[in-house]
Design a protein around this motif. Structure first.
Motif, PDB file in Angstrom:
ATOM      1  N   PHE A   1       0.830  -1.201   0.000  1.00 43.94           N
ATOM      2  CA  PHE A   1       0.000   0.000   0.000  1.00 43.94           C
ATOM      3  C   PHE A   1       0.867   1.254   0.000  1.00 43.94           C
ATOM      4  CE2 PHE A   1      -2.065   3.479   2.267  1.00 43.94           C
ATOM      5  CZ  PHE A   1      -3.176   3.670   1.468  1.00 43.94           C
ATOM      6  N   VAL A   2       1.942   1.219   0.774  1.00 43.28           N
ATOM      7  CA  VAL A   2       2.855   2.366   0.834  1.00 43.28           C
ATOM      8  C   VAL A   2       3.556   2.567  -0.493  1.00 43.28           C
ATOM      9  CG1 VAL A   2       4.951   3.277   1.913  1.00 43.28           C
ATOM     10  CG2 VAL A   2       3.193   2.172   3.321  1.00 43.28           C
ATOM     11  N   ARG A   3       4.030   1.467  -1.085  1.00 39.56           N
ATOM     12  CA  ARG A   3       4.681   1.552  -2.404  1.00 39.56           C
ATOM     13  C   ARG A   3       4.395   0.276  -3.160  1.00 39.56           C
ATOM     14  NH1 ARG A   3       9.613   0.227  -4.467  1.00 39.56           N
ATOM     15  NH2 ARG A   3      10.555  -0.138  -2.426  1.00 39.56           N
ATOM     16  N   ASP A   4       3.599   0.376  -4.188  1.00 41.82           N
ATOM     17  CA  ASP A   4       3.170  -0.781  -4.961  1.00 41.82           C
ATOM     18  C   ASP A   4       4.244  -1.205  -5.952  1.00 41.82           C
ATOM     19  OD1 ASP A   4       1.104  -2.557  -5.030  1.00 41.82           O
ATOM     20  OD2 ASP A   4      -0.348  -1.174  -5.883  1.00 41.82           O
ATOM     21  N   GLY A   5       4.077  -2.409  -6.517  1.00 45.68           N
ATOM     22  CA  GLY A   5       4.971  -2.875  -7.561  1.00 45.68           C
ATOM     23  C   GLY A   5       6.352  -3.233  -7.062  1.00 45.68           C
ATOM     24  N   ARG A   6       6.435  -3.979  -5.946  1.00 46.94           N
ATOM     25  CA  ARG A   6       7.733  -4.355  -5.373  1.00 46.94           C
ATOM     26  C   ARG A   6       8.132  -5.765  -5.795  1.00 46.94           C
ATOM     27  NH1 ARG A   6       8.873  -1.697   0.479  1.00 46.94           N
ATOM     28  NH2 ARG A   6       7.238  -0.119   0.518  1.00 46.94           N
ATOM     29  N   THR A   7       9.431  -5.994  -5.839  1.00 47.46           N
ATOM     30  CA  THR A   7       9.960  -7.319  -6.135  1.00 47.46           C
ATOM     31  C   THR A   7       9.996  -8.153  -4.859  1.00 47.46           C
ATOM     32  OG1 THR A   7      12.249  -6.681  -5.688  1.00 47.46           O
ATOM     33  CG2 THR A   7      11.433  -6.357  -7.946  1.00 47.46           C
ATOM     34  N   LEU A   8      10.189  -9.452  -5.030  1.00 50.54           N
ATOM     35  CA  LEU A   8      10.328 -10.341  -3.877  1.00 50.54           C
ATOM     36  C   LEU A   8      11.513  -9.924  -3.012  1.00 50.54           C
ATOM     37  CD1 LEU A   8       9.753 -12.916  -2.249  1.00 50.54           C
ATOM     38  CD2 LEU A   8      11.095 -14.195  -3.940  1.00 50.54           C
ATOM     39  N   THR A   9      12.601  -9.548  -3.635  1.00 52.60           N
ATOM     40  CA  THR A   9      13.790  -9.130  -2.882  1.00 52.60           C
ATOM     41  C   THR A   9      13.495  -7.916  -2.011  1.00 52.60           C
ATOM     42  OG1 THR A   9      15.257  -9.979  -4.615  1.00 52.60           O
ATOM     43  CG2 THR A   9      16.191  -8.362  -3.083  1.00 52.60           C
ATOM     44  N   GLU A  10      12.764  -6.938  -2.558  1.00 48.34           N
ATOM     45  CA  GLU A  10      12.409  -5.747  -1.788  1.00 48.34           C
ATOM     46  C   GLU A  10      11.527  -6.096  -0.602  1.00 48.34           C
ATOM     47  OE1 GLU A  10      12.079  -1.977  -4.647  1.00 48.34           O
ATOM     48  OE2 GLU A  10      10.927  -3.682  -5.379  1.00 48.34           O
ATOM     49  N   LEU A  11      10.560  -6.951  -0.810  1.00 46.77           N
ATOM     50  CA  LEU A  11       9.652  -7.336   0.266  1.00 46.77           C
ATOM     51  C   LEU A  11      10.375  -8.165   1.324  1.00 46.77           C
ATOM     52  CD1 LEU A  11       6.546  -8.246  -1.916  1.00 46.77           C
ATOM     53  CD2 LEU A  11       6.784  -6.249  -0.422  1.00 46.77           C
ATOM     54  N   GLU A  12      11.255  -9.053   0.876  1.00 41.78           N
ATOM     55  CA  GLU A  12      12.012  -9.903   1.784  1.00 41.78           C
ATOM     56  C   GLU A  12      12.858  -9.068   2.740  1.00 41.78           C
ATOM     57  OE1 GLU A  12      15.581 -13.261   1.543  1.00 41.78           O
ATOM     58  OE2 GLU A  12      14.826 -12.266  -0.267  1.00 41.78           O
ATOM     59  N   SER A  13      13.389  -7.954   2.245  1.00 45.37           N
ATOM     60  CA  SER A  13      14.271  -7.118   3.080  1.00 45.37           C
ATOM     61  C   SER A  13      13.535  -6.462   4.235  1.00 45.37           C
ATOM     62  CB  SER A  13      14.922  -6.036   2.209  1.00 45.37           C
ATOM     63  OG  SER A  13      13.949  -5.101   1.752  1.00 45.37           O
ATOM     64  N   GLU A  14      12.193  -6.432   4.177  1.00 40.19           N
ATOM     65  CA  GLU A  14      11.395  -5.787   5.216  1.00 40.19           C
ATOM     66  C   GLU A  14      10.907  -6.761   6.282  1.00 40.19           C
ATOM     67  OE1 GLU A  14      10.835  -2.617   5.402  1.00 40.19           O
ATOM     68  OE2 GLU A  14      11.329  -1.832   3.409  1.00 40.19           O
ATOM     69  N   LEU A  15      11.135  -8.056   6.077  1.00 45.76           N
ATOM     70  CA  LEU A  15      10.628  -9.082   6.998  1.00 45.76           C
ATOM     71  C   LEU A  15      11.766  -9.928   7.545  1.00 45.76           C
ATOM     72  CD1 LEU A  15       7.531 -10.212   4.938  1.00 45.76           C
ATOM     73  CD2 LEU A  15       7.416  -9.364   7.276  1.00 45.76           C
ATOM     74  N   GLU A  16      11.644 -10.304   8.798  1.00 47.43           N
ATOM     75  CA  GLU A  16      12.652 -11.156   9.421  1.00 47.43           C
ATOM     76  C   GLU A  16      12.266 -12.619   9.224  1.00 47.43           C
ATOM     77  OE1 GLU A  16      13.206 -10.035  13.461  1.00 47.43           O
ATOM     78  OE2 GLU A  16      13.990  -8.048  12.986  1.00 47.43           O
ATOM     79  N   MET A  17      12.334 -13.054   7.986  1.00 43.46           N
ATOM     80  CA  MET A  17      12.065 -14.454   7.660  1.00 43.46           C
ATOM     81  C   MET A  17      12.795 -14.794   6.374  1.00 43.46           C
ATOM     82  SD  MET A  17       8.146 -14.562   6.156  1.00 43.46           S
ATOM     83  CE  MET A  17       7.434 -14.011   7.699  1.00 43.46           C
ATOM     84  N   THR A  18      12.843 -16.084   6.069  1.00 43.17           N
ATOM     85  CA  THR A  18      13.571 -16.518   4.883  1.00 43.17           C
ATOM     86  C   THR A  18      12.840 -16.102   3.611  1.00 43.17           C
ATOM     87  OG1 THR A  18      12.408 -18.641   4.761  1.00 43.17           O
ATOM     88  CG2 THR A  18      14.386 -18.536   6.160  1.00 43.17           C
ATOM     89  N   ARG A  19      13.574 -16.104   2.517  1.00 41.63           N
ATOM     90  CA  ARG A  19      12.991 -15.796   1.211  1.00 41.63           C
ATOM     91  C   ARG A  19      11.855 -16.771   0.908  1.00 41.63           C
ATOM     92  NH1 ARG A  19      14.914 -12.903  -3.105  1.00 41.63           N
ATOM     93  NH2 ARG A  19      14.211 -13.490  -5.194  1.00 41.63           N
ATOM     94  N   PHE A  20      12.058 -18.044   1.259  1.00 45.74           N
ATOM     95  CA  PHE A  20      11.033 -19.054   1.016  1.00 45.74           C
ATOM     96  C   PHE A  20       9.768 -18.750   1.816  1.00 45.74           C
ATOM     97  CE2 PHE A  20       9.085 -23.232   2.011  1.00 45.74           C
ATOM     98  CZ  PHE A  20       8.741 -23.598   0.718  1.00 45.74           C
ATOM     99  N   GLY A  21       9.943 -18.263   3.050  1.00 44.95           N
ATOM    100  CA  GLY A  21       8.799 -17.907   3.889  1.00 44.95           C
ATOM    101  C   GLY A  21       7.991 -16.779   3.270  1.00 44.95           C
ATOM    102  N   VAL A  22       8.676 -15.762   2.754  1.00 43.94           N
ATOM    103  CA  VAL A  22       7.981 -14.637   2.110  1.00 43.94           C
ATOM    104  C   VAL A  22       7.258 -15.119   0.859  1.00 43.94           C
ATOM    105  CG1 VAL A  22       8.272 -12.384   1.016  1.00 43.94           C
ATOM    106  CG2 VAL A  22       9.641 -12.975   3.023  1.00 43.94           C
ATOM    107  N   MET A  23       7.890 -16.019   0.103  1.00 49.29           N
ATOM    108  CA  MET A  23       7.260 -16.565  -1.100  1.00 49.29           C
ATOM    109  C   MET A  23       5.973 -17.304  -0.753  1.00 49.29           C
ATOM    110  SD  MET A  23      10.620 -17.968  -3.179  1.00 49.29           S
ATOM    111  CE  MET A  23       9.614 -18.809  -4.404  1.00 49.29           C
ATOM    112  N   LYS A  24       5.983 -18.061   0.354  1.00 44.46           N
ATOM    113  CA  LYS A  24       4.788 -18.799   0.771  1.00 44.46           C
ATOM    114  C   LYS A  24       3.654 -17.834   1.129  1.00 44.46           C
ATOM    115  CE  LYS A  24       4.974 -22.334   3.455  1.00 44.46           C
ATOM    116  NZ  LYS A  24       5.265 -23.213   4.625  1.00 44.46           N
ATOM    117  N   HIS A  25       3.990 -16.755   1.849  1.00 43.43           N
ATOM    118  CA  HIS A  25       2.971 -15.771   2.214  1.00 43.43           C
ATOM    119  C   HIS A  25       2.412 -15.076   0.975  1.00 43.43           C
ATOM    120  CE1 HIS A  25       3.031 -16.112   6.495  1.00 43.43           C
ATOM    121  NE2 HIS A  25       4.311 -15.801   6.613  1.00 43.43           N
TER     122      HIS A  25
END
Length: 263
Positions: free
Chosen positions: A25-49
């Motif tokens: 909502f704050v900034r649309d059109g983000r890559t997986l890498t960008e989103l992953e950097s904001e969460l304390e979890m593995t890349r695979f975890g972010v992909m599952k979410h």
């Protein structure tokens, strides 16, 4: 409760998934890498979410060159709100109502592309007609007729309804030009509100028929070029992109039940 409703409620039940929606909502059109950097979890975890959010229709992935970008889609929230809001007290659904209002807030200059997607039990041709023919557009949304010269370079006009005219609206409230037309699959056009002084933006309709008589309608509103002239519009740019979730929810209601939500 429908399967679609259940998927949305499941997706919203997890705080990490809600946080991902907040990020988009704050900034649309983000890559997986960008989103992953904001969460304390593995890349695979972010992909599952993200997969759960995509299955619920709350996130729409789009290819941009070699990158896969993720966009927030507020339409499922709107559909949930419209389906359930009348069954319970406002206090009981206040969290859902607040989330709907937040996701549907008009686009700011930090959200230059807005993607809305809805699945409708209707053919692509029926939906195409509902978007482009005045006898349909007067039945849902702003209940205003449209005019299309359906060829590249042809004119588009969104006319004011009688109710709008009574409130002082001009005869033509939106104008534009057809950039690409492939009935009933894709329509690209410019889109400009005539009475606000805002610059023209780009609107894309994409229709993809699925099995079982279902069609996926994706509406992309791109205001990438508009911020360049924002200073000339007196700050009116924030009006861009608002209202699509409500419009598509009402279109779905009309085509599937024969009635507008506001009938």
């Amino acid at each position: 409760m429908t399967e679609d409703d259940a998927r949305v409620f499941k997706a919203l039940a997890d705080s990490s998934r809600r946080f991902l929606l907040d990020l988009l909502f704050v900034r649309d059109g983000r890559t997986l890498t960008e989103l992953e950097s904001e969460l304390e979890m593995t890349r695979f975890g972010v992909m599952k979410h993200l997969k759960v959010l995509e299955e619920a229709g709350l996130v729409v992935p789009r290819k941009s060159g070699r990158e896969k970008l993720h966009f927030l889609n507020p339409v499922p929230i709107r559909l949930i709100h419209d389906r359930w809001i009348d069954k319970y007290t406002l206090q009981q659904v206040s969290a859902l109502a607040d989330l709907k209002a937040e996701l549907e807030r008009p686009m700011t200059t930090t959200r230059t592309v807005q993607v809305n997607r809805v699945y409708i039990k209707a053919s692509a041709q029926t939906i195409w007609d509902a978007i482009t023919k005045p006898e349909w557009t007067v039945k849902y949304g702003y209940q205003a007729p449209v005019e299309y010269d359906m060829r590249v370079g042809g004119a588009y006009r969104g006319l004011a309804s009688e109710a709008m005219k009574e409130q002082g609206a001009p005869d033509v409230i939106i104008d534009g030009e057809v950039l690409e037309a492939d009935p009933p699959h894709k329509l690209v056009q410019t889109w400009r509100m005539t009475y606000t002084g805002e610059p023209a933006t780009t609107l894309t309709y994409e229709l993809d028929e699925k099995e079982g008589g279902i069609c996926c309608l994706t509406v992309t509103h791109d205001v990438t070029d508009a911020p360049q002239t924002a200073a000339q519009t007196g700050g009116m740019l924030e009006g861009h992109g608002g209202g699509w979730a409500e419009m598509l929810s009402d279109l779905k209601s009309l085509l599937e039940t024969g009635k507008s939500m506001y009938a």
